[in-house]
Design a protein around this motif. Structure first.
Motif, PDB file in Angstrom:
ATOM      1  N   VAL A   1       0.824  -1.219   0.000  1.00 24.87           N
ATOM      2  CA  VAL A   1       0.000   0.000   0.000  1.00 24.87           C
ATOM      3  C   VAL A   1       0.856   1.266   0.000  1.00 24.87           C
ATOM      4  CG1 VAL A   1      -1.763   1.301   1.243  1.00 24.87           C
ATOM      5  CG2 VAL A   1      -1.974  -1.174   1.015  1.00 24.87           C
ATOM      6  N   PRO A   2       1.789   1.444   0.949  1.00 25.47           N
ATOM      7  CA  PRO A   2       2.597   2.662   0.892  1.00 25.47           C
ATOM      8  C   PRO A   2       3.473   2.740  -0.357  1.00 25.47           C
ATOM      9  CG  PRO A   2       3.262   1.297   2.763  1.00 25.47           C
ATOM     10  CD  PRO A   2       2.069   0.670   2.149  1.00 25.47           C
ATOM     11  N   LEU A   3       3.941   1.598  -0.846  1.00 24.43           N
ATOM     12  CA  LEU A   3       4.745   1.618  -2.073  1.00 24.43           C
ATOM     13  C   LEU A   3       3.928   2.102  -3.272  1.00 24.43           C
ATOM     14  CD1 LEU A   3       6.994  -1.570  -2.019  1.00 24.43           C
ATOM     15  CD2 LEU A   3       7.712   0.806  -2.031  1.00 24.43           C
ATOM     16  N   LEU A   4       2.728   1.584  -3.413  1.00 22.17           N
ATOM     17  CA  LEU A   4       1.879   1.991  -4.537  1.00 22.17           C
ATOM     18  C   LEU A   4       1.486   3.458  -4.464  1.00 22.17           C
ATOM     19  CD1 LEU A   4      -0.491  -1.054  -5.106  1.00 22.17           C
ATOM     20  CD2 LEU A   4       1.353  -0.254  -6.573  1.00 22.17           C
ATOM     21  N   THR A   5       1.128   3.920  -3.272  1.00 22.17           N
ATOM     22  CA  THR A   5       0.746   5.330  -3.154  1.00 22.17           C
ATOM     23  C   THR A   5       1.938   6.243  -3.428  1.00 22.17           C
ATOM     24  OG1 THR A   5       1.068   5.287  -0.751  1.00 22.17           O
ATOM     25  CG2 THR A   5      -1.173   4.937  -1.575  1.00 22.17           C
ATOM     26  N   ALA A   6       3.129   5.816  -3.036  1.00 21.40           N
ATOM     27  CA  ALA A   6       4.322   6.621  -3.314  1.00 21.40           C
ATOM     28  C   ALA A   6       4.618   6.660  -4.811  1.00 21.40           C
ATOM     29  CB  ALA A   6       5.527   6.061  -2.563  1.00 21.40           C
ATOM     30  N   LEU A   7       4.495   5.529  -5.481  1.00 23.46           N
ATOM     31  CA  LEU A   7       4.785   5.479  -6.914  1.00 23.46           C
ATOM     32  C   LEU A   7       3.753   6.248  -7.738  1.00 23.46           C
ATOM     33  CD1 LEU A   7       5.938   1.773  -7.240  1.00 23.46           C
ATOM     34  CD2 LEU A   7       7.357   3.822  -7.235  1.00 23.46           C
ATOM     35  N   VAL A   8       2.492   6.213  -7.308  1.00 30.28           N
ATOM     36  CA  VAL A   8       1.431   6.920  -8.024  1.00 30.28           C
ATOM     37  C   VAL A   8       1.457   8.407  -7.686  1.00 30.28           C
ATOM     38  CG1 VAL A   8      -1.079   7.120  -8.251  1.00 30.28           C
ATOM     39  CG2 VAL A   8      -0.018   4.883  -8.204  1.00 30.28           C
ATOM     40  N   GLY A   9       1.861   8.732  -6.451  1.00 28.54           N
ATOM     41  CA  GLY A   9       1.902  10.130  -6.030  1.00 28.54           C
ATOM     42  C   GLY A   9       0.594  10.634  -5.476  1.00 28.54           C
ATOM     43  N   ASN A  10      -0.335   9.728  -5.224  1.00 26.70           N
ATOM     44  CA  ASN A  10      -1.643  10.110  -4.716  1.00 26.70           C
ATOM     45  C   ASN A  10      -2.064   9.150  -3.616  1.00 26.70           C
ATOM     46  OD1 ASN A  10      -4.505  10.289  -4.323  1.00 26.70           O
ATOM     47  ND2 ASN A  10      -4.644  11.410  -6.220  1.00 26.70           N
ATOM     48  N   CYS A  11      -2.512   9.724  -2.492  1.00 31.91           N
ATOM     49  CA  CYS A  11      -3.027   8.930  -1.385  1.00 31.91           C
ATOM     50  C   CYS A  11      -4.528   9.163  -1.300  1.00 31.91           C
ATOM     51  CB  CYS A  11      -2.357   9.340  -0.083  1.00 31.91           C
ATOM     52  SG  CYS A  11      -2.989   8.478   1.357  1.00 31.91           S
ATOM     53  N   PRO A  12      -5.340   8.122  -1.507  1.00 33.40           N
ATOM     54  CA  PRO A  12      -6.797   8.287  -1.439  1.00 33.40           C
ATOM     55  C   PRO A  12      -7.278   8.829  -0.091  1.00 33.40           C
ATOM     56  CG  PRO A  12      -6.243   6.170  -2.399  1.00 33.40           C
ATOM     57  CD  PRO A  12      -4.966   6.759  -1.887  1.00 33.40           C
ATOM     58  N   LEU A  13      -6.651   8.422   0.998  1.00 32.87           N
ATOM     59  CA  LEU A  13      -7.048   8.915   2.306  1.00 32.87           C
ATOM     60  C   LEU A  13      -6.775  10.412   2.425  1.00 32.87           C
ATOM     61  CD1 LEU A  13      -8.184   8.281   5.087  1.00 32.87           C
ATOM     62  CD2 LEU A  13      -5.863   7.764   5.836  1.00 32.87           C
ATOM     63  N   TYR A  14      -5.639  10.878   1.904  1.00 32.23           N
ATOM     64  CA  TYR A  14      -5.346  12.315   1.895  1.00 32.23           C
ATOM     65  C   TYR A  14      -6.419  13.063   1.100  1.00 32.23           C
ATOM     66  CZ  TYR A  14      -0.547  12.064   3.787  1.00 32.23           C
ATOM     67  OH  TYR A  14       0.557  11.899   4.590  1.00 32.23           O
ATOM     68  N   SER A  15      -6.851  12.493  -0.008  1.00 28.85           N
ATOM     69  CA  SER A  15      -7.875  13.132  -0.837  1.00 28.85           C
ATOM     70  C   SER A  15      -9.180  13.291  -0.072  1.00 28.85           C
ATOM     71  CB  SER A  15      -8.124  12.323  -2.112  1.00 28.85           C
ATOM     72  OG  SER A  15      -6.971  12.276  -2.907  1.00 28.85           O
ATOM     73  N   VAL A  16      -9.588  12.247   0.644  1.00 25.99           N
ATOM     74  CA  VAL A  16     -10.828  12.284   1.411  1.00 25.99           C
ATOM     75  C   VAL A  16     -10.736  13.332   2.530  1.00 25.99           C
ATOM     76  CG1 VAL A  16     -12.277  10.972   3.014  1.00 25.99           C
ATOM     77  CG2 VAL A  16     -11.485   9.921   0.886  1.00 25.99           C
ATOM     78  N   LEU A  17      -9.577  13.412   3.174  1.00 21.60           N
ATOM     79  CA  LEU A  17      -9.402  14.334   4.292  1.00 21.60           C
ATOM     80  C   LEU A  17      -9.002  15.740   3.844  1.00 21.60           C
ATOM     81  CD1 LEU A  17      -7.534  11.967   6.771  1.00 21.60           C
ATOM     82  CD2 LEU A  17      -9.956  12.581   6.758  1.00 21.60           C
ATOM     83  N   GLY A  18      -8.727  15.920   2.554  1.00 24.26           N
ATOM     84  CA  GLY A  18      -8.331  17.228   2.046  1.00 24.26           C
ATOM     85  C   GLY A  18      -6.913  17.620   2.417  1.00 24.26           C
ATOM     86  N   LEU A  19      -6.053  16.638   2.625  1.00 24.75           N
ATOM     87  CA  LEU A  19      -4.662  16.891   2.999  1.00 24.75           C
ATOM     88  C   LEU A  19      -3.744  16.805   1.797  1.00 24.75           C
ATOM     89  CD1 LEU A  19      -4.471  14.690   6.218  1.00 24.75           C
ATOM     90  CD2 LEU A  19      -4.771  17.153   6.094  1.00 24.75           C
ATOM     91  N   SER A  20      -2.577  17.426   1.917  1.00 25.25           N
ATOM     92  CA  SER A  20      -1.552  17.326   0.890  1.00 25.25           C
ATOM     93  C   SER A  20      -0.203  17.666   1.495  1.00 25.25           C
ATOM     94  CB  SER A  20      -1.846  18.280  -0.268  1.00 25.25           C
ATOM     95  OG  SER A  20      -0.811  18.210  -1.219  1.00 25.25           O
ATOM     96  N   THR A  21       0.820  16.891   1.149  1.00 27.51           N
ATOM     97  CA  THR A  21       2.185  17.205   1.568  1.00 27.51           C
ATOM     98  C   THR A  21       2.982  17.708   0.376  1.00 27.51           C
ATOM     99  OG1 THR A  21       2.884  14.914   1.217  1.00 27.51           O
ATOM    100  CG2 THR A  21       2.171  15.507   3.436  1.00 27.51           C
ATOM    101  N   CYS A  22       2.302  17.923  -0.714  1.00 26.07           N
ATOM    102  CA  CYS A  22       2.920  18.379  -1.951  1.00 26.07           C
ATOM    103  C   CYS A  22       2.841  19.912  -2.012  1.00 26.07           C
ATOM    104  CB  CYS A  22       2.146  17.779  -3.122  1.00 26.07           C
ATOM    105  SG  CYS A  22       3.023  17.750  -4.660  1.00 26.07           S
ATOM    106  N   SER A  23       3.886  20.538  -2.511  1.00 24.85           N
ATOM    107  CA  SER A  23       3.861  21.994  -2.642  1.00 24.85           C
ATOM    108  C   SER A  23       2.887  22.384  -3.744  1.00 24.85           C
ATOM    109  CB  SER A  23       5.249  22.525  -2.978  1.00 24.85           C
ATOM    110  OG  SER A  23       5.648  22.093  -4.245  1.00 24.85           O
ATOM    111  N   ARG A  24       2.394  23.592  -3.723  1.00 24.89           N
ATOM    112  CA  ARG A  24       1.442  24.068  -4.735  1.00 24.89           C
ATOM    113  C   ARG A  24       2.008  23.962  -6.150  1.00 24.89           C
ATOM    114  NH1 ARG A  24      -3.657  24.952  -3.635  1.00 24.89           N
ATOM    115  NH2 ARG A  24      -4.034  25.831  -1.607  1.00 24.89           N
ATOM    116  N   ALA A  25       3.289  24.267  -6.309  1.00 26.66           N
ATOM    117  CA  ALA A  25       3.928  24.235  -7.633  1.00 26.66           C
ATOM    118  C   ALA A  25       4.059  22.812  -8.153  1.00 26.66           C
ATOM    119  CB  ALA A  25       5.300  24.895  -7.573  1.00 26.66           C
ATOM    120  N   GLY A  26       4.145  21.819  -7.256  1.00 27.06           N
ATOM    121  CA  GLY A  26       4.366  20.453  -7.670  1.00 27.06           C
ATOM    122  C   GLY A  26       3.100  19.682  -8.005  1.00 27.06           C
TER     123      GLY A  26
END
Length: 67
Positions: free
Chosen positions: A40-65
Motif C-alpha cells: 500500500v505505501p509503495l503503490l501510493t508513493a509510486l502513483v503520487g496520490n493517497c486516497p485517504l489524503y484526498s478524502v481528508l483534504g490533505l496534501s504534503t505536496c507543494s502548490r507548484a508540484g
C-alpha cells in the motif's frame, strides 16, 4: 488524479513499504503475510496520490508540484 504526496512523504512511504515487505522473509508462519501491507505505501508513493489524503483534504505536496 491530483498529486498530494510530497518528496519527503514519498521517501518515507517507500522506506516503510520496503521494511514491511521484508517481513515476508524475516517472520515465520502465517504472521509473515502481514508484510504484504507494505504494498500500500509503495503503490501510493509510486502513483503520487493517497486516497485517504484526498478524502481528508490533505496534501504534503507543494502548490507548484501539483498536477
Amino acid at each position: 488524479m491530483t498529486r498530494n504526496i510530497g518528496p519527503i512523504d514519498k521517501a518515507v512511504r517507500i522506506v516503510l513499504g520496503l521494511v514491511l515487505l521484508s517481513l515476508i522473509f524475516v517472520l515465520q508462519g502465517e504472521l509473515r503475510w502481514v508484510g504484504l501491507i507494505g504494498v500500500v505505501p509503495l503503490l501510493t508513493a509510486l502513483v503520487g496520490n493517497c486516497p485517504l489524503y484526498s478524502v481528508l483534504g490533505l496534501s504534503t505536496c507543494s502548490r507548484a508540484g501539483r498536477t
